[in-house]
Design a protein around this motif. Structure first.
Motif, short mmCIF file in Angstrom:
data_model
loop_
_atom_site.label_atom_id
_atom_site.label_comp_id
_atom_site.label_asym_id
_atom_site.label_seq_id
_atom_site.Cartn_x
_atom_site.Cartn_y
_atom_site.Cartn_z
N LEU A 280 -6.92 0.78 -4.08
CA LEU A 280 -5.71 1.38 -3.52
C LEU A 280 -4.46 0.63 -3.95
O LEU A 280 -3.46 1.22 -4.35
CB LEU A 280 -5.80 1.42 -2.00
CG LEU A 280 -6.78 2.43 -1.38
CD1 LEU A 280 -6.82 2.27 0.13
CD2 LEU A 280 -6.36 3.85 -1.75
N SER A 281 -4.50 -0.70 -3.85
CA SER A 281 -3.32 -1.49 -4.19
C SER A 281 -3.02 -1.42 -5.67
O SER A 281 -1.85 -1.36 -6.09
CB SER A 281 -3.50 -2.95 -3.75
OG SER A 281 -4.61 -3.53 -4.41
N GLY B 141 -0.11 -11.68 6.36
CA GLY B 141 -0.92 -12.56 7.21
C GLY B 141 -2.02 -11.80 7.91
O GLY B 141 -3.14 -12.29 8.07
N PHE B 142 -1.72 -10.57 8.33
CA PHE B 142 -2.74 -9.71 8.94
C PHE B 142 -3.84 -9.42 7.92
O PHE B 142 -5.04 -9.47 8.25
CB PHE B 142 -2.10 -8.40 9.41
CG PHE B 142 -3.06 -7.45 10.07
CD1 PHE B 142 -3.34 -7.55 11.42
CD2 PHE B 142 -3.69 -6.46 9.33
CE1 PHE B 142 -4.23 -6.68 12.03
CE2 PHE B 142 -4.58 -5.58 9.93
CZ PHE B 142 -4.84 -5.69 11.29
N ALA B 143 -3.44 -9.13 6.68
CA ALA B 143 -4.43 -8.86 5.63
C ALA B 143 -5.29 -10.10 5.36
O ALA B 143 -6.50 -10.01 5.17
CB ALA B 143 -3.72 -8.43 4.35
N ALA C 200 -3.75 -7.54 -2.19
CA ALA C 200 -3.67 -6.09 -1.97
C ALA C 200 -2.65 -5.78 -0.89
O ALA C 200 -1.84 -4.85 -1.01
CB ALA C 200 -5.04 -5.55 -1.58
N GLY C 201 -2.65 -6.57 0.19
CA GLY C 201 -1.69 -6.36 1.27
C GLY C 201 -0.26 -6.52 0.79
O GLY C 201 0.63 -5.75 1.15
N ALA C 202 -0.03 -7.54 -0.05
CA ALA C 202 1.31 -7.77 -0.58
C ALA C 202 1.75 -6.62 -1.48
O ALA C 202 2.89 -6.15 -1.40
CB ALA C 202 1.35 -9.09 -1.36
N LEU C 203 0.86 -6.14 -2.33
CA LEU C 203 1.18 -5.03 -3.21
C LEU C 203 1.47 -3.76 -2.41
O LEU C 203 2.40 -3.01 -2.72
CB LEU C 203 0.04 -4.78 -4.20
CG LEU C 203 -0.20 -5.87 -5.25
CD1 LEU C 203 -1.44 -5.56 -6.05
CD2 LEU C 203 1.00 -6.01 -6.17
#
Length: 282
Positions: A141-142, A171-173, A190-193
């Motif tokens: 996905l990312s 941070g949650f990721a 991935a969370g950052a992207l």
């Protein structure tokens, strides 16, 4: 051969080195180091390895992170020092936002770690295998979103900023990566992207965020240091940590190049069949 007696099987120096190499490579490549260590320890019949042994291998890779990003870390400390002395400049604004994002992201991850620390050692391998598949989905996905965003913008690199709100979400990721099978680096990158951070900054921020997370895990488990010395052995432990550092530094160098090219989903191609095989056979 030097070994240490376990309730089931022995940990030899060779096994410790292999686990260290696996940790070093899997810590930075988005394939879940904790998940691979759990599988490897089962294959080696090392079912009573203290959690602190895994954490010490993580600390060895932490040294690789600090060495690799030493200039960035040094610049952030300089920014923080000027802020504490009330001598900040206009150029420090981005660094201060980065520091705030790191602190907030660390706080969120810390909550996950405290809540899940008691159940992590007892996670069955089928759940670990499912985590591999979850990581693969995040990478797909990312990667897709990152390429789509880059295609609509000739300037694919942003100014390298990470906002405090993005720090909380990342941070949650990273907190999800506490669970074996879900890659810490994979989930945070991935969370950052997904939050709109450019690829280079996403990789950099992910590994900077790992520093307090690994230190926190070490502090939580340091009370069991005597257990590691008696059940694993000093020589295998040192050999594993050295192997983790060397392989980790090499893997980090390679991964940063892969991140810049936007090809993280290559690892998803590996994780999906691995997860399916784990669900079948474990």
């Amino acid at each position: 051969m030097i070994y240490c007696r376990k309730k089931r099987g022995f940990m030899t120096v060779i096994q410790s080195i292999l686990l260290g190499i696996l940790q070093g490579v899997a810590e930075f490549l988005p394939i879940s180091s904790s998940g691979h260590l759990a599988v490897a320890q089962r294959l080696f019949a090392l079912e009573d390895v203290p959690l602190l042994f895994d954490v010490l291998l993580h600390v060895a890779t932490l040294v690789a992170v600090v060495l690799f990003f030493r200039r960035k870390i040094g610049s952030l400390f300089c920014v923080l020092g000027r802020w504490l002395c009330r001598k900040s400049t206009a150029e420090d604004a981005g660094g201060l936002r980065m520091i705030a994002a790191l602190l907030l992201g660390t706080a969120v991850t810390g909550v996950f770690g405290l809540v899940l620390s008691d159940i992590i050692p007892d996670v069955p391998l089928k759940v670990v295998s499912a985590g591999f598949i979850v990581t693969a989905v995040l990478l797909f996905l990312s990667g897709w979103l990152s390429r789509r965003r880059a295609a609509g913008n000739n300037d694919t690199e942003t100014d390298g900023k990470v906002t405090p709100v993005q720090g909380i979400l990342i941070g949650f990721a990273q907190g999800l990566g506490v669970l074996p099978g879900i890659s810490r680096s994979g989930s945070t990158i991935a969370g950052a992207l997904l939050c709109g951070v450019d690829r280079t900054t996403a990789g950099e921020f992910s590994f900077l965020l790992s520093i307090p997370a690994i230190l926190g895990a070490f502090l939580l488990e340091i009370k069991d240091v005597a257990e590691v010395g008696s059940s694993v052995g000093v020589v295998p432990l040192v050999a594993g940590c050295v192997a983790a550092f060397i392989s980790g530094f090499a893997a980090l160098t390679g991964l940063m190049k892969i991140i810049k090219k936007g090809r993280l989903e290559w690892f998803a191609v590996y994780l999906v069949p691995l997860g399916i095989l784990g669900l079948i056979f474990f």
